[in-house]
Design a protein around this motif. Sequence first.
Motif, mmCIF file in Angstrom:
data_model
loop_
_atom_site.group_PDB
_atom_site.id
_atom_site.type_symbol
_atom_site.label_atom_id
_atom_site.label_comp_id
_atom_site.label_asym_id
_atom_site.label_seq_id
_atom_site.Cartn_x
_atom_site.Cartn_y
_atom_site.Cartn_z
ATOM 1 N N ASP A 114 0.842 -1.191 0.000
ATOM 2 C CA ASP A 114 0.000 0.000 0.000
ATOM 3 C C ASP A 114 0.884 1.250 0.000
ATOM 4 N N PRO A 115 0.773 2.098 -1.027
ATOM 5 C CA PRO A 115 1.650 3.281 -1.067
ATOM 6 C C PRO A 115 1.393 4.266 0.073
ATOM 7 N N ARG A 116 0.260 4.145 0.780
ATOM 8 C CA ARG A 116 -0.029 5.067 1.891
ATOM 9 C C ARG A 116 0.289 4.456 3.253
ATOM 10 N N ASN A 117 0.831 3.234 3.265
ATOM 11 C CA ASN A 117 1.159 2.607 4.539
ATOM 12 C C ASN A 117 2.615 2.157 4.529
ATOM 13 N N SER A 118 3.288 2.322 5.660
ATOM 14 C CA SER A 118 4.655 1.828 5.756
ATOM 15 C C SER A 118 4.994 1.483 7.202
ATOM 16 N N LEU A 119 5.828 0.467 7.352
ATOM 17 C CA LEU A 119 6.325 0.061 8.664
ATOM 18 C C LEU A 119 7.795 0.450 8.749
ATOM 19 N N HIS A 120 8.193 0.939 9.917
ATOM 20 C CA HIS A 120 9.570 1.394 10.101
ATOM 21 C C HIS A 120 10.140 0.762 11.356
ATOM 22 N N VAL A 121 11.454 0.604 11.351
ATOM 23 C CA VAL A 121 12.126 0.059 12.536
ATOM 24 C C VAL A 121 13.297 0.960 12.905
ATOM 25 N N VAL A 122 13.673 0.871 14.177
ATOM 26 C CA VAL A 122 14.932 1.462 14.603
ATOM 27 C C VAL A 122 15.841 0.284 14.956
ATOM 28 N N VAL A 123 17.057 0.349 14.437
ATOM 29 C CA VAL A 123 18.013 -0.747 14.606
ATOM 30 C C VAL A 123 19.201 -0.223 15.405
#
Lengths: 159, 159
Positions: B51-60
């Motif tokens: 989905d171009p309007r949804n994203s998951l992000h992480v901090v590493v």
Amino acid sequence: MDQPVFRLAVADDLDAIVGLLADDAIGSQRETINPKAKRSYETAFEAIQKDPRNSLHVVVIRGRVAGCLQLTFMPCLSNRGGDRAILESVRIASELRGQGIGRRFVRYAVDLAREAGCVQVQLTTDKRRVDAQRFYATLGFTRSHEGFKLMLGPDDRHT
Amino acid sequence: MDQPVFRLAVADDLDAIVGLLADDAIGSQRETINPKAKRSYETAFEAIQKDPRNSLHVVVIRGRVAGCLQLTFMPCLSNRGGDRAILESVRIASELRGQGIGRRFVRYAVDLAREAGCVQVQLTTDKRRVDAQRFYATLGFTRSHEGFKLMLGPDDRHT
């Protein structure tokens, strides 16, 4: 009372929807029916119509748009990967409130969310909208969360 | 402290993200790291990625996923047709809290929202998460809304 009809919004409904958003003690501070602003509303309307996870709905009484709401489906990892639905910009024309139209309209939207497989419906309402808070509680919604907003301007980068 | 890296989540991060969601006083009541549930998390992860309007992000940090968040862009008519961003499922590993990592992670997400042209960022947090409420207030968020939820089951149609 004539039976309300609940349906997807079409482009011809846009002026009436913006009118509903502006005809509101809180919304009138930020919305405008100024023709110059119309293009930005049209752009947003087209974006919502093109997005399979977003939809705008209206309630029509005697051929007139008497209410609006936006429904957003959001894929989510939490709750074991269940989609959730977000209700946004729920408005009923001020002179038609207190007749149960909003109640049926929200139930219509909740049914759409359920049919789409969502595991929950969520919404936020301004803390000043005391009547709205009572309304959602009587529809079975639980006031479990605090809603936070951060307005963004182009010149306020903070990193 | 080693510098945290903020980036989009990839499929290999999924187990760590579900672990973060489950490692939480509230989340542990509804999340599971049971392998049988894995397929439903994978399905949601794929839906978010597509989905171009949804994203998951992480901090590493030191090669380890130490936090996660979901960012959703929502086209909206209100606020004169400005897109808004929703922050969801913000988590930092419990043993790494209080070091400013979450603060930098949320600012990273707010910057992404601003770069995408959003006019506001909104989120809800469980009323029991008192520390989180203080945290968002110090980041400039205003606690202006009440957040309502309605859990949906397959057998509770009400119309």
